[in-house]
Design an enzyme around this catalytic site. Structure first.
Site, short mmCIF file in Angstrom:
data_model
loop_
_atom_site.label_atom_id
_atom_site.label_comp_id
_atom_site.label_asym_id
_atom_site.label_seq_id
_atom_site.Cartn_x
_atom_site.Cartn_y
_atom_site.Cartn_z
N LYS A 1 7.83 4.21 16.75
CA LYS A 1 6.42 4.61 16.86
C LYS A 1 5.50 3.42 16.62
O LYS A 1 4.39 3.36 17.15
CB LYS A 1 6.11 5.78 15.92
CG LYS A 1 6.30 5.49 14.44
CD LYS A 1 5.05 4.96 13.76
CE LYS A 1 5.33 4.57 12.32
NZ LYS A 1 4.13 4.07 11.64
N ARG B 1 6.79 -7.81 -6.45
CA ARG B 1 7.40 -9.15 -6.39
C ARG B 1 6.60 -10.14 -7.25
O ARG B 1 7.16 -11.03 -7.89
CB ARG B 1 7.42 -9.62 -4.93
CG ARG B 1 8.14 -10.94 -4.73
CD ARG B 1 7.97 -11.43 -3.31
NE ARG B 1 8.43 -10.46 -2.35
CZ ARG B 1 9.69 -10.35 -1.91
NH1 ARG B 1 10.61 -11.17 -2.41
NH2 ARG B 1 10.02 -9.45 -1.02
N ALA C 1 -1.16 5.20 4.17
CA ALA C 1 -1.07 5.05 2.71
C ALA C 1 -2.38 5.38 2.00
O ALA C 1 -2.38 6.09 0.99
CB ALA C 1 -0.63 3.63 2.36
N SER D 1 0.82 -1.21 0.00
CA SER D 1 0.00 0.00 0.00
C SER D 1 0.85 1.26 0.00
O SER D 1 0.59 2.20 -0.76
CB SER D 1 -0.94 0.00 1.21
OG SER D 1 -0.21 -0.09 2.42
N TRP D 2 1.92 1.30 0.80
CA TRP D 2 2.73 2.51 0.88
C TRP D 2 3.61 2.68 -0.34
O TRP D 2 3.72 3.77 -0.90
CB TRP D 2 3.55 2.52 2.17
CG TRP D 2 4.36 3.77 2.38
CD1 TRP D 2 5.66 3.82 2.77
CD2 TRP D 2 3.94 5.14 2.24
NE1 TRP D 2 6.08 5.13 2.88
CE2 TRP D 2 5.04 5.97 2.56
CE3 TRP D 2 2.75 5.74 1.87
CZ2 TRP D 2 4.99 7.35 2.51
CZ3 TRP D 2 2.68 7.13 1.81
CH2 TRP D 2 3.79 7.91 2.14
N ASN E 1 -0.33 -1.49 13.07
CA ASN E 1 0.25 -1.80 14.37
C ASN E 1 -0.76 -1.56 15.50
O ASN E 1 -0.88 -2.36 16.42
CB ASN E 1 1.51 -0.98 14.58
CG ASN E 1 2.61 -1.39 13.61
OD1 ASN E 1 3.30 -2.38 13.80
ND2 ASN E 1 2.76 -0.63 12.53
N VAL F 1 2.03 -6.27 6.46
CA VAL F 1 2.92 -6.48 7.61
C VAL F 1 2.75 -5.36 8.62
O VAL F 1 2.72 -4.19 8.28
CB VAL F 1 4.39 -6.53 7.13
CG1 VAL F 1 5.34 -6.58 8.32
CG2 VAL F 1 4.61 -7.73 6.22
N GLY G 1 7.02 9.92 7.97
CA GLY G 1 6.11 10.90 8.53
C GLY G 1 4.75 10.30 8.80
O GLY G 1 4.55 9.08 8.67
N ASP H 1 4.12 11.33 13.27
CA ASP H 1 3.90 9.93 12.92
C ASP H 1 3.37 9.14 14.11
O ASP H 1 2.52 8.25 13.97
CB ASP H 1 5.20 9.32 12.42
CG ASP H 1 4.98 8.10 11.54
OD1 ASP H 1 3.81 7.77 11.24
OD2 ASP H 1 5.98 7.46 11.15
#
Length: 354
Positions: A209, A30, A158, A10-11, A274, A297, A154, A262
């Site tokens: 963070k 990938r 995403a 996504s990012w 997270n 992830v 920052g 962030d």
């Protein structure tokens, strides 16, 4: 000007979309299937469903992606970062600017991602690559310039960036001219990029963070309110600064976008992977179940151990990170985190910072 973005999560996809508004851009995936699907649909329906992407090139060939790129931005997870970079290294020009998009620390080596970049690019041996065109050996006859390696970081969730919601970020590179080059490549009417020479501080803030976001998520999952979350964020910032300064970062970085910015976004947003892990842990689910059902992830799950090892090397107190580690790795119950933190010995707010 050509930009290559390595990693179509996504990012990575959102960053490639930013660059493609300004310069020729290639996005490496990938998966050959994903690359083909993005070429066909101009969308990444695996990671950013429903978002139309600007014109760019998609490929699953690393050499094709990196060849002749002026800026190479690497956005693969920290645990696979080194392997992908080693595969790409021979195709990255020694004069290219290399940017990490990853907020993590390598397990085992405890290296920041820019340190991994420098190590890999400075030790790449081209003598055994039979595909290598020796007419271009002059491009690889010296170590990659350390001042050409940096990080983009920052409060950048995403999907919001990809949707064109106003956001800001920091590019940290020692070479000011290169920082401005990257700034120009990624800046848009909805994405404001600032420069900062403090690579160490920006990277440590980005990695730590994620650990704090797990703690904030646990608190939310347990039903604690805004006062608790505010206290965790603020004391989490103290831990970011404590570790970052010990490693050579600038104190001012932690009050900026890479630090406080962030940290706030990751600790309060339900889009944060997270924080989501922490919320589910707080609700009583197992870590294995939570991680297995995620498509992307959550860096903090692996980064926490490396962060704690770094803190131990520098004899630093990291009470919140320690409690997160105890839950992730040692079987501690999430409902023990806050009481344990609250009953610590009384101390000064500036302890370890001044």
């Amino acid at each position: 000007m050509k930009v290559a973005v390595i990693g179509a999560g996504s990012w990575g996809t959102a960053v490639a979309a930013l660059a493609a508004q300004n310069v020729e851009t290639t996005l490496w995936a990938r998966s050959e299937e994903l690359s083909a699907a993005m070429t066909r649909d101009s969308r990444n329906n695996s990671y950013l469903p429903g978002i139309d992407l600007p014109e760019m090139t998609y490929t699953s060939d690393l050499e094709e992606a990196c060849n002749a790129a002026d800026i190479v931005a690497i956005g693969v997870p920290s645990h696979g970062f080194r392997a992908v970079l080693e595969s790409a290294a021979r195709s990255i020009d020694s004069g290219a600017t290399v940017i990490s998009l990853v907020k993590g620390v390598e397990q085992g080596t405890l290296l920041r991602m820019t340190q991994v970049v420098h190590e890999v690019l400075s030790t790449t041996d081209h003598s055994h690559d039979h595909r290598h065109d020796h007419r271009h050996d002059h491009r690889h006859d010296r170590s990659h310039d350390l001042t050409a390696i940096g990080v983009l970081t920052g409060p950048n969730l995403a999907r919001e960036v990809a949707e064109g919601q106003p956001a800001a970020s920091v590019v940290a590179i020692p070479d000011g001219g290169r920082a401005e080059q990257v700034q120009a490549a990624f800046m848009s009417p909805t994405f404001r990029v600032y420069t900062n020479p403090d690579v160490v501080g920006c990277e440590i803030a980005g990695a730590l963070k994620n650990v704090m976001a797990i703690a904030a998520g646990v608190a939310h999952g347990l039903g604690y309110g805004d006062n608790t979350i505010a206290a965790l964020i603020t004391r989490g910032l103290a831990e970011l600064a404590r570790l970052g300064i010990a490693l050579g970062g600038s104190p001012l970085t932690f009050s900026g976008l890479a630090g406080m910015g962030d940290l706030v976004a990751t600790c309060i947003s339900d889009k944060s992977r997270n924080r989501t892990v922490g919320v589910e842990l707080g609700r009583g689910r197992s870590l294995e179940d939570v991680v297995n059902e995620m498509n992307m992830v959550a860096e903090g799950v692996k980064t926490t151990r490396a962060v704690l090892d770094l803190a131990a090397l520098h004899s630093l107190e990291m009470p919140i990170a320690e409690q997160v580690g105890a839950v992730l790795y040692d079987g501690r119950r999430p409902d023990e985190i806050v009481p344990t933190l609250m009953m610590r010995g009384a101390t000064s707010e500036m302890h370890g910072l001044a």
